[in-house]
Design an enzyme around this catalytic site. Structure first.
Site, PDB file in Angstrom:
ATOM      1  N   ASP A   7       0.866  -1.176   0.000  1.00  0.00           N
ATOM      2  CA  ASP A   7       0.000   0.000   0.000  1.00  0.00           C
ATOM      3  C   ASP A   7       0.910   1.236   0.000  1.00  0.00           C
ATOM      4  OD1 ASP A   7       0.871   0.422   2.608  1.00  0.00           O
ATOM      5  OD2 ASP A   7      -1.140   0.492   3.491  1.00  0.00           O
ATOM      6  N   CYS A  64       3.104  -2.844   4.099  1.00  0.00           N
ATOM      7  CA  CYS A  64       2.263  -1.682   4.400  1.00  0.00           C
ATOM      8  C   CYS A  64       3.033  -0.868   5.441  1.00  0.00           C
ATOM      9  CB  CYS A  64       0.857  -2.087   4.848  1.00  0.00           C
ATOM     10  SG  CYS A  64       0.733  -2.949   6.419  1.00  0.00           S
ATOM     11  N   THR A  66       2.968  -0.711   8.784  1.00  0.00           N
ATOM     12  CA  THR A  66       3.488  -1.564   9.859  1.00  0.00           C
ATOM     13  C   THR A  66       3.780  -2.980   9.390  1.00  0.00           C
ATOM     14  OG1 THR A  66       1.246  -2.224  10.435  1.00  0.00           O
ATOM     15  CG2 THR A  66       2.163  -0.330  11.631  1.00  0.00           C
ATOM     16  N   HIS A  97      10.635 -23.198   9.579  1.00  0.00           N
ATOM     17  CA  HIS A  97       9.558 -23.900  10.302  1.00  0.00           C
ATOM     18  C   HIS A  97       8.175 -23.713   9.695  1.00  0.00           C
ATOM     19  CE1 HIS A  97      11.834 -24.382  14.399  1.00  0.00           C
ATOM     20  NE2 HIS A  97      12.509 -24.852  13.373  1.00  0.00           N
ATOM     21  N   HIS A 132       7.401 -30.060  10.948  1.00  0.00           N
ATOM     22  CA  HIS A 132       6.915 -28.717  10.593  1.00  0.00           C
ATOM     23  C   HIS A 132       5.891 -28.791   9.450  1.00  0.00           C
ATOM     24  CE1 HIS A 132       9.853 -27.207  13.327  1.00  0.00           C
ATOM     25  NE2 HIS A 132      10.813 -27.847  12.674  1.00  0.00           N
TER      26      HIS A 132
HETATM   27  C1  RB5 Z   1      -2.006   3.156   6.299  1.00  0.00           C
HETATM   28  O1  RB5 Z   1      -2.017   4.411   6.877  1.00  0.00           O
HETATM   29  C2  RB5 Z   1      -1.646   2.104   7.343  1.00  0.00           C
HETATM   30  O2  RB5 Z   1      -2.721   1.901   8.203  1.00  0.00           O
HETATM   31  C3  RB5 Z   1      -1.231   0.812   6.678  1.00  0.00           C
HETATM   32  O3  RB5 Z   1      -0.150   1.054   5.845  1.00  0.00           O
HETATM   33  C4  RB5 Z   1      -0.803  -0.300   7.594  1.00  0.00           C
HETATM   34  O4  RB5 Z   1       0.166   0.110   8.490  1.00  0.00           O
HETATM   35  C5  RB5 Z   1      -1.877  -1.059   8.231  1.00  0.00           C
HETATM   36  O5  RB5 Z   1      -1.672  -2.020   8.977  1.00  0.00           O
END
Ligand code: RB5
Length: 145
Positions: A7, A64, A66, A97, A132
């Site tokens: 994203d 993304c 996080t 694993h 595994h």
């Molecule tokens: C987008 O702002 C953010 O929420 C997305 O990139 C991600 O971190 C979601 O888990």
């Protein structure tokens, strides 16, 4: 071939990871995004997961902000074992694993050089099989409950 996608929150690191893979002679197909315009990460997970499910891609990399949301979305697709890794030990162990077929990274969390080490470790560590494999079969059995 490695399928890659992100994203907007993972876009910048995706571009660096993509270039790193290409420089190391690895074939990559980029499923976007191609700008930092805001998008919904479940939509970005879909094409990469479909490519792995169909066998078009051997593995996938999803990013993304996080790495959390896109890994949650990816793990809803049958046959996908997506692992969010922020360290090299986890990258090694999830290959060995869990035979993770998608690696997730947090573009706003993990630095570029660490991300390269995580990717390289995940790609170069073989699956151990044995017990595994039995455990992975149990994961996928849950998909049919
Ligand atoms: C987008 O702002 C953010 O929420 C997305 O990139 C991600 O971190 C979601 O888990």
């Amino acid at each position: 071939m490695i399928a890659i996608g992100s994203d907007h929150g993972g876009y910048e690191l995706k571009e660096f990871v993509k270039r790193h893979l290409i420089e190391n002679g690895i074939e990559v197909k980029d499923y976007g995004v191609f700008t930092e315009d805001s998008v919904d990460y479940p939509d970005c997970a879909r094409p990469v997961c479909k490519a792995v499910q169909s066998g078009e891609a051997e593995r996938g990399i999803l990013l993304c902000g996080t790495g959390i949301g896109i890994s949650m979305a990816a793990n809803k697709f049958k046959g996908i074992r997506a692992a969010l890794c922020g360290d090299v030990y986890s990258a090694k162990m999830t290959a060995e694993h869990n035979n993770a077929n998608i690696l997730c990274l947090g573009g706003r969390v993990t630095g570029r050089e660490l991300a390269f080490m995580i990717v390289d470790t995940w790609l170069s560590t073989p699956f151990a099989g044995g017990r595994h494999a039995d455990r992975i079969a149990k994961i996928h059995a849950i998909e049919n409950e």
